[in-house]
Motif scaffolding. Structure first.
Motif, PDB file in Angstrom:
ATOM      1  N   ASP A   1     -10.026  -1.238   5.617  1.00 27.23           N
ATOM      2  CA  ASP A   1      -9.034  -0.386   4.963  1.00 27.23           C
ATOM      3  C   ASP A   1      -8.030  -1.231   4.191  1.00 27.23           C
ATOM      4  O   ASP A   1      -7.965  -2.452   4.335  1.00 27.23           O
ATOM      5  CB  ASP A   1      -8.340   0.536   5.968  1.00 27.23           C
ATOM      6  CG  ASP A   1      -7.532  -0.208   7.021  1.00 27.23           C
ATOM      7  OD1 ASP A   1      -6.924  -1.239   6.700  1.00 27.23           O
ATOM      8  OD2 ASP A   1      -7.517   0.245   8.184  1.00 27.23           O
ATOM      9  N   GLU A   2      -7.220  -0.572   3.357  1.00 25.29           N
ATOM     10  CA  GLU A   2      -6.333  -1.282   2.441  1.00 25.29           C
ATOM     11  C   GLU A   2      -5.311  -2.139   3.167  1.00 25.29           C
ATOM     12  O   GLU A   2      -5.011  -3.264   2.756  1.00 25.29           O
ATOM     13  CB  GLU A   2      -5.629  -0.278   1.530  1.00 25.29           C
ATOM     14  CG  GLU A   2      -4.898  -0.910   0.351  1.00 25.29           C
ATOM     15  CD  GLU A   2      -5.836  -1.662  -0.600  1.00 25.29           C
ATOM     16  OE1 GLU A   2      -5.357  -2.577  -1.289  1.00 25.29           O
ATOM     17  OE2 GLU A   2      -7.045  -1.348  -0.632  1.00 25.29           O
TER      18      GLU A   2
ATOM     19  N   GLU B   1     -11.727  -5.480  -9.564  1.00 26.05           N
ATOM     20  CA  GLU B   1     -12.254  -4.632  -8.496  1.00 26.05           C
ATOM     21  C   GLU B   1     -13.496  -5.243  -7.853  1.00 26.05           C
ATOM     22  O   GLU B   1     -13.676  -5.145  -6.635  1.00 26.05           O
ATOM     23  CB  GLU B   1     -12.568  -3.227  -9.030  1.00 26.05           C
ATOM     24  CG  GLU B   1     -11.339  -2.384  -9.280  1.00 26.05           C
ATOM     25  CD  GLU B   1     -10.434  -2.292  -8.050  1.00 26.05           C
ATOM     26  OE1 GLU B   1     -10.962  -1.998  -6.956  1.00 26.05           O
ATOM     27  OE2 GLU B   1      -9.226  -2.527  -8.173  1.00 26.05           O
ATOM     28  N   ASP B   2     -14.348  -5.878  -8.657  1.00 23.53           N
ATOM     29  CA  ASP B   2     -15.503  -6.573  -8.092  1.00 23.53           C
ATOM     30  C   ASP B   2     -15.049  -7.681  -7.150  1.00 23.53           C
ATOM     31  O   ASP B   2     -15.658  -7.916  -6.094  1.00 23.53           O
ATOM     32  CB  ASP B   2     -16.372  -7.161  -9.197  1.00 23.53           C
ATOM     33  CG  ASP B   2     -17.219  -6.106  -9.899  1.00 23.53           C
ATOM     34  OD1 ASP B   2     -17.254  -4.956  -9.420  1.00 23.53           O
ATOM     35  OD2 ASP B   2     -17.823  -6.435 -10.939  1.00 23.53           O
ATOM     36  N   GLY B   3     -13.988  -8.379  -7.540  1.00 19.58           N
ATOM     37  CA  GLY B   3     -13.454  -9.437  -6.700  1.00 19.58           C
ATOM     38  C   GLY B   3     -12.941  -8.910  -5.372  1.00 19.58           C
ATOM     39  O   GLY B   3     -13.200  -9.487  -4.306  1.00 19.58           O
ATOM     40  N   LYS B   4     -12.216  -7.804  -5.410  1.00 15.65           N
ATOM     41  CA  LYS B   4     -11.715  -7.197  -4.181  1.00 15.65           C
ATOM     42  C   LYS B   4     -12.867  -6.752  -3.281  1.00 15.65           C
ATOM     43  O   LYS B   4     -12.835  -6.955  -2.057  1.00 15.65           O
ATOM     44  CB  LYS B   4     -10.821  -6.005  -4.517  1.00 15.65           C
ATOM     45  CG  LYS B   4      -9.464  -6.374  -5.109  1.00 15.65           C
ATOM     46  CD  LYS B   4      -8.647  -5.110  -5.369  1.00 15.65           C
ATOM     47  CE  LYS B   4      -7.279  -5.455  -5.921  1.00 15.65           C
ATOM     48  NZ  LYS B   4      -6.468  -4.238  -6.176  1.00 15.65           N
ATOM     49  N   ASN B   5     -13.875  -6.128  -3.880  1.00 14.68           N
ATOM     50  CA  ASN B   5     -15.020  -5.665  -3.093  1.00 14.68           C
ATOM     51  C   ASN B   5     -15.755  -6.833  -2.441  1.00 14.68           C
ATOM     52  O   ASN B   5     -16.182  -6.749  -1.282  1.00 14.68           O
ATOM     53  CB  ASN B   5     -15.976  -4.867  -3.969  1.00 14.68           C
ATOM     54  CG  ASN B   5     -15.420  -3.508  -4.352  1.00 14.68           C
ATOM     55  OD1 ASN B   5     -14.592  -2.936  -3.645  1.00 14.68           O
ATOM     56  ND2 ASN B   5     -15.852  -2.988  -5.487  1.00 14.68           N
ATOM     57  N   TYR B   6     -15.921  -7.920  -3.191  1.00 17.23           N
ATOM     58  CA  TYR B   6     -16.575  -9.096  -2.617  1.00 17.23           C
ATOM     59  C   TYR B   6     -15.801  -9.614  -1.417  1.00 17.23           C
ATOM     60  O   TYR B   6     -16.380  -9.921  -0.360  1.00 17.23           O
ATOM     61  CB  TYR B   6     -16.717 -10.190  -3.673  1.00 17.23           C
ATOM     62  CG  TYR B   6     -16.895 -11.567  -3.072  1.00 17.23           C
ATOM     63  CD1 TYR B   6     -18.047 -11.882  -2.361  1.00 17.23           C
ATOM     64  CD2 TYR B   6     -15.910 -12.531  -3.198  1.00 17.23           C
ATOM     65  CE1 TYR B   6     -18.214 -13.133  -1.787  1.00 17.23           C
ATOM     66  CE2 TYR B   6     -16.066 -13.782  -2.631  1.00 17.23           C
ATOM     67  CZ  TYR B   6     -17.213 -14.081  -1.923  1.00 17.23           C
ATOM     68  OH  TYR B   6     -17.362 -15.315  -1.347  1.00 17.23           O
ATOM     69  N   LEU B   7     -14.480  -9.729  -1.539  1.00 17.72           N
ATOM     70  CA  LEU B   7     -13.659 -10.250  -0.450  1.00 17.72           C
ATOM     71  C   LEU B   7     -13.690  -9.329   0.765  1.00 17.72           C
ATOM     72  O   LEU B   7     -13.733  -9.796   1.911  1.00 17.72           O
ATOM     73  CB  LEU B   7     -12.223 -10.460  -0.930  1.00 17.72           C
ATOM     74  CG  LEU B   7     -12.041 -11.562  -1.980  1.00 17.72           C
ATOM     75  CD1 LEU B   7     -10.649 -11.498  -2.594  1.00 17.72           C
ATOM     76  CD2 LEU B   7     -12.293 -12.939  -1.364  1.00 17.72           C
ATOM     77  N   ARG B   8     -13.679  -8.020   0.520  1.00 19.73           N
ATOM     78  CA  ARG B   8     -13.784  -7.064   1.632  1.00 19.73           C
ATOM     79  C   ARG B   8     -15.118  -7.243   2.367  1.00 19.73           C
ATOM     80  O   ARG B   8     -15.163  -7.299   3.600  1.00 19.73           O
ATOM     81  CB  ARG B   8     -13.671  -5.631   1.106  1.00 19.73           C
ATOM     82  CG  ARG B   8     -12.284  -5.200   0.671  1.00 19.73           C
ATOM     83  CD  ARG B   8     -12.244  -3.689   0.424  1.00 19.73           C
ATOM     84  NE  ARG B   8     -10.945  -3.255  -0.036  1.00 19.73           N
ATOM     85  CZ  ARG B   8     -10.623  -3.091  -1.320  1.00 19.73           C
ATOM     86  NH1 ARG B   8     -11.532  -3.324  -2.254  1.00 19.73           N
ATOM     87  NH2 ARG B   8      -9.414  -2.695  -1.657  1.00 19.73           N
ATOM     88  N   ASN B   9     -16.194  -7.313   1.600  1.00 27.36           N
ATOM     89  CA  ASN B   9     -17.512  -7.454   2.209  1.00 27.36           C
ATOM     90  C   ASN B   9     -17.630  -8.750   3.004  1.00 27.36           C
ATOM     91  O   ASN B   9     -18.177  -8.762   4.115  1.00 27.36           O
ATOM     92  CB  ASN B   9     -18.600  -7.406   1.132  1.00 27.36           C
ATOM     93  CG  ASN B   9     -18.766  -6.033   0.521  1.00 27.36           C
ATOM     94  OD1 ASN B   9     -18.502  -5.020   1.157  1.00 27.36           O
ATOM     95  ND2 ASN B   9     -19.189  -5.990  -0.736  1.00 27.36           N
TER      96      ASN B   9
END
Length: 383
Positions: free
Chosen positions: A323-324, A357-365
Protein backbone atom coordinates in the motif's frame (compact mmCIF):
# COMPACT_ATOMS: atom_id res chain seq x y z
CA UNK A 1 30.72 -19.24 -10.44
CA UNK A 2 27.48 -18.72 -12.31
CA UNK A 3 25.94 -16.45 -9.76
CA UNK A 4 26.01 -12.69 -10.15
CA UNK A 5 24.28 -9.83 -8.42
CA UNK A 6 21.05 -8.66 -10.00
CA UNK A 7 20.79 -5.32 -8.24
CA UNK A 8 19.99 -2.19 -10.23
CA UNK A 9 22.96 -0.68 -12.03
CA UNK A 10 24.00 2.61 -10.53
CA UNK A 11 26.09 5.37 -12.03
CA UNK A 12 29.34 5.72 -10.05
CA UNK A 13 30.12 9.42 -9.97
CA UNK A 14 33.85 9.93 -9.56
CA UNK A 15 35.79 13.15 -10.08
CA UNK A 16 39.07 12.49 -11.82
CA UNK A 17 42.38 14.27 -12.11
CA UNK A 18 44.70 12.97 -14.80
CA UNK A 19 47.70 15.24 -14.77
CA UNK A 20 49.83 12.98 -12.58
CA UNK A 21 48.01 9.73 -13.36
CA UNK A 22 49.37 7.15 -15.77
CA UNK A 23 50.83 8.29 -19.04
CA UNK A 24 47.95 10.25 -20.53
CA UNK A 25 47.02 13.88 -20.36
CA UNK A 26 43.43 15.06 -20.31
CA UNK A 27 42.28 16.57 -23.55
CA UNK A 28 40.58 19.92 -23.55
CA UNK A 29 36.92 18.97 -23.80
CA UNK A 30 35.49 22.42 -23.23
CA UNK A 31 32.51 23.01 -25.47
CA UNK A 32 31.89 19.35 -26.30
CA UNK A 33 28.36 18.02 -26.39
CA UNK A 34 27.11 16.00 -23.42
CA UNK A 35 25.07 13.58 -25.52
CA UNK A 36 26.26 10.50 -27.36
CA UNK A 37 23.46 10.86 -29.94
CA UNK A 38 21.97 7.44 -29.23
CA UNK A 39 19.40 6.39 -31.80
CA UNK A 40 15.85 7.15 -30.67
CA UNK A 41 13.75 3.99 -30.29
CA UNK A 42 9.97 3.94 -29.99
CA UNK A 43 8.46 1.09 -27.99
CA UNK A 44 4.96 -0.26 -28.51
CA UNK A 45 2.92 -2.73 -26.46
CA UNK A 46 4.15 -5.53 -28.71
CA UNK A 47 7.77 -4.76 -27.84
CA UNK A 48 7.35 -5.17 -24.07
CA UNK A 49 9.14 -8.19 -22.54
CA UNK A 50 7.28 -11.09 -20.96
CA UNK A 51 7.95 -14.05 -18.66
CA UNK A 52 6.98 -17.25 -20.46
CA UNK A 53 7.59 -19.59 -17.51
CA UNK A 54 8.67 -19.06 -13.89
CA UNK A 55 10.98 -21.68 -12.40
CA UNK A 56 9.75 -23.54 -9.33
CA UNK A 57 10.61 -21.74 -6.07
CA UNK A 58 8.55 -23.83 -3.65
CA UNK A 59 11.65 -25.46 -2.13
CA UNK A 60 14.18 -22.75 -1.26
CA UNK A 61 16.66 -25.27 0.16
CA UNK A 62 16.84 -26.97 -3.23
CA UNK A 63 17.84 -23.67 -4.83
CA UNK A 64 20.63 -22.66 -2.45
CA UNK A 65 23.19 -25.32 -3.30
CA UNK A 66 26.00 -25.94 -5.75
CA UNK A 67 26.67 -22.79 -7.80
CA UNK A 68 23.90 -20.88 -6.02
CA UNK A 69 25.20 -21.45 -2.49
CA UNK A 70 26.44 -18.32 -0.70
CA UNK A 71 30.15 -18.80 0.10
CA UNK A 72 32.38 -17.21 2.73
CA UNK A 73 34.29 -15.38 0.00
CA UNK A 74 31.04 -13.88 -1.29
CA UNK A 75 30.10 -12.81 2.23
CA UNK A 76 33.46 -11.03 2.54
CA UNK A 77 33.03 -9.39 -0.86
CA UNK A 78 29.47 -8.49 0.11
CA UNK A 79 30.77 -6.68 3.18
CA UNK A 80 33.19 -4.62 1.06
CA UNK A 81 30.49 -3.82 -1.49
CA UNK A 82 28.03 -2.80 1.20
CA UNK A 83 30.58 -0.44 2.75
CA UNK A 84 31.42 1.09 -0.64
CA UNK A 85 27.79 1.48 -1.73
CA UNK A 86 27.04 3.32 1.50
CA UNK A 87 30.14 5.51 1.35
CA UNK A 88 31.73 4.02 4.48
CA UNK A 89 34.70 2.31 2.88
CA UNK A 90 37.26 4.48 4.66
CA UNK A 91 37.66 5.45 8.31
CA UNK A 92 39.92 8.24 9.56
CA UNK A 93 42.98 7.39 11.63
CA UNK A 94 42.90 9.60 14.74
CA UNK A 95 45.54 8.05 17.03
CA UNK A 96 48.49 9.39 14.99
CA UNK A 97 49.23 12.22 12.56
CA UNK A 98 52.11 10.77 10.54
CA UNK A 99 51.62 8.95 7.22
CA UNK A 100 52.80 5.32 7.18
CA UNK A 101 53.01 2.48 4.65
CA UNK A 102 49.55 1.21 3.77
CA UNK A 103 47.79 4.50 4.55
CA UNK A 104 45.31 6.30 2.36
CA UNK A 105 45.51 10.08 2.54
CA UNK A 106 43.31 12.97 1.54
CA UNK A 107 45.43 15.65 -0.10
CA UNK A 108 45.66 18.74 -2.26
CA UNK A 109 48.62 18.99 -4.61
CA UNK A 110 50.36 21.44 -6.95
CA UNK A 111 52.88 20.45 -9.64
CA UNK A 112 55.86 22.70 -10.38
CA UNK A 113 58.45 22.92 -13.15
CA UNK A 114 61.38 25.25 -12.61
CA UNK A 115 59.53 26.72 -9.64
CA UNK A 116 56.41 27.56 -11.64
CA UNK A 117 53.06 25.76 -11.27
CA UNK A 118 52.21 24.12 -14.59
CA UNK A 119 48.79 23.86 -16.20
CA UNK A 120 46.78 20.84 -15.16
CA UNK A 121 49.09 20.02 -12.26
CA UNK A 122 46.81 21.20 -9.47
CA UNK A 123 44.08 19.20 -7.73
CA UNK A 124 42.16 19.34 -4.48
CA UNK A 125 40.48 16.75 -2.27
CA UNK A 126 42.29 13.78 -3.77
CA UNK A 127 42.25 10.32 -2.16
CA UNK A 128 45.57 8.53 -2.58
CA UNK A 129 46.96 5.12 -1.59
CA UNK A 130 50.52 6.00 -0.62
CA UNK A 131 52.02 2.51 -0.88
CA UNK A 132 50.28 1.59 -4.16
CA UNK A 133 51.01 5.00 -5.74
CA UNK A 134 47.48 5.37 -7.06
CA UNK A 135 44.23 7.22 -6.52
CA UNK A 136 41.42 5.44 -4.69
CA UNK A 137 37.66 5.60 -4.60
CA UNK A 138 36.77 7.62 -1.52
CA UNK A 139 33.67 5.49 -0.90
CA UNK A 140 35.40 2.11 -0.94
CA UNK A 141 39.15 2.65 -0.82
CA UNK A 142 39.44 0.57 -4.02
CA UNK A 143 42.47 1.34 -6.19
CA UNK A 144 41.78 3.45 -9.24
CA UNK A 145 44.16 5.34 -11.54
CA UNK A 146 47.90 4.83 -11.13
CA UNK A 147 50.27 7.79 -10.79
CA UNK A 148 53.65 8.29 -12.42
CA UNK A 149 56.59 6.65 -10.62
CA UNK A 150 57.55 8.35 -7.38
CA UNK A 151 54.48 10.55 -7.17
CA UNK A 152 53.53 9.52 -3.61
CA UNK A 153 57.06 8.84 -2.29
CA UNK A 154 57.28 12.15 -0.47
CA UNK A 155 54.08 11.47 1.48
CA UNK A 156 55.63 8.78 3.69
CA UNK A 157 56.44 10.44 7.02
CA UNK A 158 54.39 13.55 6.19
CA UNK A 159 52.16 14.96 8.92
CA UNK A 160 48.51 15.97 8.78
CA UNK A 161 48.16 19.71 8.29
CA UNK A 162 51.66 20.09 6.89
CA UNK A 163 53.16 20.03 3.40
CA UNK A 164 55.41 17.46 1.72
CA UNK A 165 57.14 17.19 -1.65
CA UNK A 166 57.92 14.51 -4.22
CA UNK A 167 60.54 14.87 -6.94
CA UNK A 168 59.52 13.00 -10.10
CA UNK A 169 60.39 12.64 -13.76
CA UNK A 170 57.56 12.28 -16.24
CA UNK A 171 57.84 9.27 -18.59
CA UNK A 172 59.16 9.88 -22.08
CA UNK A 173 55.86 8.46 -23.37
CA UNK A 174 53.75 10.91 -21.37
CA UNK A 175 50.93 12.46 -23.39
CA UNK A 176 52.04 16.09 -22.96
CA UNK A 177 55.11 17.21 -24.91
CA UNK A 178 55.69 19.94 -22.31
CA UNK A 179 56.00 17.32 -19.55
CA UNK A 180 57.28 14.16 -21.26
CA UNK A 181 60.71 13.13 -19.94
CA UNK A 182 61.06 16.23 -17.75
CA UNK A 183 61.53 16.59 -13.98
CA UNK A 184 58.87 18.13 -11.77
CA UNK A 185 58.06 18.70 -8.13
CA UNK A 186 54.71 17.97 -6.54
CA UNK A 187 53.85 19.72 -3.30
CA UNK A 188 51.16 18.14 -1.13
CA UNK A 189 49.01 19.36 1.72
CA UNK A 190 47.84 16.44 3.85
CA UNK A 191 44.32 16.81 5.26
CA UNK A 192 43.83 13.41 6.84
CA UNK A 193 44.97 9.79 7.15
CA UNK A 194 42.54 6.95 6.46
CA UNK A 195 42.37 3.17 6.28
CA UNK A 196 39.97 0.80 4.54
CA UNK A 197 37.19 -0.43 6.82
CA UNK A 198 37.27 -4.21 7.30
CA UNK A 199 35.27 -6.67 9.37
CA UNK A 200 38.18 -6.67 11.82
CA UNK A 201 38.42 -2.90 12.21
CA UNK A 202 34.80 -1.75 12.02
CA UNK A 203 33.14 -0.86 15.33
CA UNK A 204 29.54 -1.14 16.46
CA UNK A 205 29.59 2.63 17.03
CA UNK A 206 30.48 3.22 13.36
CA UNK A 207 27.81 0.74 12.25
CA UNK A 208 25.10 2.38 14.35
CA UNK A 209 26.09 5.88 13.20
CA UNK A 210 25.84 4.97 9.52
CA UNK A 211 23.27 2.19 9.26
CA UNK A 212 20.83 2.50 12.17
CA UNK A 213 18.45 4.96 10.50
CA UNK A 214 18.36 3.40 7.03
CA UNK A 215 18.73 -0.30 7.76
CA UNK A 216 17.97 -0.66 11.47
CA UNK A 217 21.45 -2.15 11.94
CA UNK A 218 23.52 -1.36 15.06
CA UNK A 219 26.03 -4.22 15.46
CA UNK A 220 28.46 -6.24 13.37
CA UNK A 221 26.38 -9.37 13.95
CA UNK A 222 23.27 -7.61 12.59
CA UNK A 223 25.26 -6.28 9.63
CA UNK A 224 26.58 -9.74 8.73
CA UNK A 225 23.07 -11.17 8.96
CA UNK A 226 21.73 -8.43 6.69
CA UNK A 227 24.47 -8.98 4.10
CA UNK A 228 23.93 -12.75 4.13
CA UNK A 229 20.20 -12.29 3.57
CA UNK A 230 20.83 -9.88 0.69
CA UNK A 231 23.22 -12.32 -0.98
CA UNK A 232 20.82 -15.18 -0.35
CA UNK A 233 18.02 -13.25 -2.01
CA UNK A 234 20.28 -12.45 -4.95
CA UNK A 235 21.16 -16.14 -5.27
CA UNK A 236 17.49 -17.17 -5.22
CA UNK A 237 16.55 -14.63 -7.86
CA UNK A 238 19.56 -15.48 -10.01
CA UNK A 239 18.51 -19.14 -9.94
CA UNK A 240 15.00 -18.17 -11.01
CA UNK A 241 16.33 -15.94 -13.78
CA UNK A 242 18.59 -18.73 -15.05
CA UNK A 243 15.83 -21.34 -14.98
CA UNK A 244 12.81 -19.32 -16.12
CA UNK A 245 12.06 -18.49 -19.74
CA UNK A 246 11.63 -14.96 -21.10
CA UNK A 247 10.69 -13.20 -24.31
CA UNK A 248 12.87 -10.09 -24.56
CA UNK A 249 13.55 -8.42 -27.89
CA UNK A 250 16.86 -6.83 -28.86
CA UNK A 251 14.89 -3.68 -29.60
CA UNK A 252 13.69 -3.40 -26.01
CA UNK A 253 17.19 -4.08 -24.64
CA UNK A 254 18.51 -1.29 -26.89
CA UNK A 255 15.72 1.01 -25.73
CA UNK A 256 16.54 0.43 -22.08
CA UNK A 257 20.29 0.69 -22.65
CA UNK A 258 19.78 4.06 -24.34
CA UNK A 259 17.78 5.22 -21.32
CA UNK A 260 20.66 4.16 -19.07
CA UNK A 261 23.18 6.03 -21.24
CA UNK A 262 21.03 9.15 -21.13
CA UNK A 263 20.94 8.93 -17.34
CA UNK A 264 24.74 8.66 -17.24
CA UNK A 265 25.02 11.71 -19.49
CA UNK A 266 22.60 13.73 -17.38
CA UNK A 267 24.58 12.84 -14.26
CA UNK A 268 27.86 13.89 -15.87
CA UNK A 269 26.33 17.12 -17.15
CA UNK A 270 25.08 17.96 -13.66
CA UNK A 271 28.61 17.41 -12.32
CA UNK A 272 30.78 18.89 -15.07
CA UNK A 273 28.57 20.77 -17.51
CA UNK A 274 29.79 20.51 -21.11
CA UNK A 275 33.44 20.02 -20.10
CA UNK A 276 33.27 16.20 -19.86
CA UNK A 277 31.33 13.90 -22.17
CA UNK A 278 30.62 10.23 -21.53
CA UNK A 279 33.40 8.91 -23.77
CA UNK A 280 35.97 11.09 -22.01
CA UNK A 281 34.70 10.04 -18.59
CA UNK A 282 34.82 6.35 -19.48
CA UNK A 283 38.30 6.56 -20.99
CA UNK A 284 39.79 8.09 -17.86
CA UNK A 285 37.91 5.97 -15.30
CA UNK A 286 38.23 2.51 -16.83
CA UNK A 287 39.98 2.90 -20.17
CA UNK A 288 36.97 2.07 -22.35
CA UNK A 289 35.07 3.97 -24.97
CA UNK A 290 31.29 3.90 -25.00
CA UNK A 291 31.40 1.65 -28.08
CA UNK A 292 33.66 -0.83 -26.29
CA UNK A 293 31.63 -1.00 -23.09
CA UNK A 294 28.24 -1.03 -24.81
CA UNK A 295 28.01 -4.86 -25.19
CA UNK A 296 28.63 -5.25 -21.43
CA UNK A 297 25.98 -2.65 -20.63
CA UNK A 298 23.48 -4.40 -22.90
CA UNK A 299 24.15 -7.72 -21.17
CA UNK A 300 23.69 -6.11 -17.77
CA UNK A 301 20.50 -4.41 -18.93
CA UNK A 302 19.05 -7.67 -20.25
CA UNK A 303 19.68 -9.21 -16.83
CA UNK A 304 18.05 -6.22 -15.16
CA UNK A 305 14.98 -6.53 -17.41
CA UNK A 306 14.66 -10.22 -16.55
CA UNK A 307 14.81 -9.36 -12.88
CA UNK A 308 12.17 -6.63 -13.17
CA UNK A 309 9.60 -8.67 -15.08
CA UNK A 310 10.27 -11.74 -12.94
CA UNK A 311 9.51 -9.72 -9.80
CA UNK A 312 6.33 -8.42 -11.43
CA UNK A 313 5.26 -11.94 -12.44
CA UNK A 314 5.87 -13.41 -8.98
CA UNK A 315 4.05 -10.52 -7.32
CA UNK A 316 1.11 -11.16 -9.64
CA UNK A 317 1.13 -14.95 -9.12
CA UNK A 318 1.34 -14.65 -5.33
CA UNK A 319 -1.06 -11.70 -5.13
CA UNK A 320 1.55 -9.55 -3.40
CA UNK A 321 1.03 -5.80 -3.02
CA UNK A 322 2.31 -2.80 -1.10
CA UNK A 323 0.00 0.00 0.00
CA UNK A 324 0.98 3.65 -0.43
CA UNK A 325 1.92 4.21 3.22
CA UNK A 326 4.21 1.16 3.28
CA UNK A 327 5.71 2.20 -0.06
CA UNK A 328 6.59 5.68 1.22
CA UNK A 329 8.13 4.19 4.35
CA UNK A 330 10.22 1.87 2.18
CA UNK A 331 11.38 4.68 -0.11
CA UNK A 332 12.50 6.80 2.83
CA UNK A 333 15.06 4.14 3.73
CA UNK A 334 16.80 4.78 0.40
CA UNK A 335 17.48 8.46 0.92
CA UNK A 336 19.06 10.80 3.43
CA UNK A 337 16.87 12.91 5.70
CA UNK A 338 17.32 16.03 3.55
CA UNK A 339 16.08 14.34 0.34
CA UNK A 340 13.39 16.25 -1.54
CA UNK A 341 10.37 15.11 -3.52
CA UNK A 342 12.34 16.03 -6.63
CA UNK A 343 15.01 13.51 -5.58
CA UNK A 344 12.36 10.81 -5.22
CA UNK A 345 10.80 11.60 -8.60
CA UNK A 346 14.19 11.60 -10.30
CA UNK A 347 14.92 8.14 -8.88
CA UNK A 348 11.53 6.76 -9.91
CA UNK A 349 12.15 8.07 -13.41
CA UNK A 350 15.60 6.51 -13.52
CA UNK A 351 14.59 3.00 -12.41
CA UNK A 352 11.51 3.24 -14.64
CA UNK A 353 13.59 4.01 -17.76
CA UNK A 354 12.08 7.48 -17.99
CA UNK A 355 8.61 6.56 -16.69
CA UNK A 356 7.92 7.53 -13.07
CA UNK A 357 5.00 5.12 -12.58
CA UNK A 358 6.97 2.21 -14.04
CA UNK A 359 9.72 3.02 -11.57
CA UNK A 360 7.33 3.01 -8.63
CA UNK A 361 5.79 -0.28 -9.74
CA UNK A 362 9.22 -1.88 -10.08
CA UNK A 363 10.21 -0.79 -6.57
CA UNK A 364 6.92 -2.04 -5.11
CA UNK A 365 7.34 -5.42 -6.79
CA UNK A 366 10.94 -5.77 -5.68
CA UNK A 367 10.05 -4.96 -2.06
CA UNK A 368 7.19 -7.46 -1.76
CA UNK A 369 8.97 -10.24 -3.65
CA UNK A 370 12.07 -9.86 -1.49
CA UNK A 371 9.96 -10.11 1.67
CA UNK A 372 8.11 -13.13 0.27
CA UNK A 373 11.29 -14.99 -0.71
CA UNK A 374 13.12 -14.21 2.52
CA UNK A 375 10.14 -15.22 4.66
CA UNK A 376 10.15 -18.57 2.84
CA UNK A 377 13.92 -18.86 3.24
CA UNK A 378 13.86 -18.08 6.96
CA UNK A 379 11.01 -20.55 7.46
CA UNK A 380 13.01 -23.25 5.65
CA UNK A 381 16.15 -22.51 7.70
CA UNK A 382 14.34 -22.79 11.05
CA UNK A 383 12.49 -25.99 10.21
Amino acid sequence: MKKKLVAMMLCAAMAFSVCACGNNEAENTEGTESTQNTEEITITEEDLPTVEKVADYSDISAILKDEYAVTEDELSQGFSSFMANNGVGLVEVTDRDTVQEGDIVNIDYVGYQNGEAFDGGTAQDQWVDVSKNCSVDSASGAASNGYIDGFTSGLLGAKVGQTAKSEVTFPESYGSEDLAGKPATFEFTVHGIYQVVTEDTITDALIEENFKQRYGISTLAELKKYIKEELTYNAIMQYLMDNSSFEISDKYVDYRTNAFIEYQEETLYAMYGDSVDLDTYLSYTNGYTLEQILPTWKEMMESQIMYEILCAKIAENENLSLDEAAFKEYILTMFSEDATEEDFESYYKYVGAGNTEDGKNYLRNEKVVKEFMMNNYNAAVTE
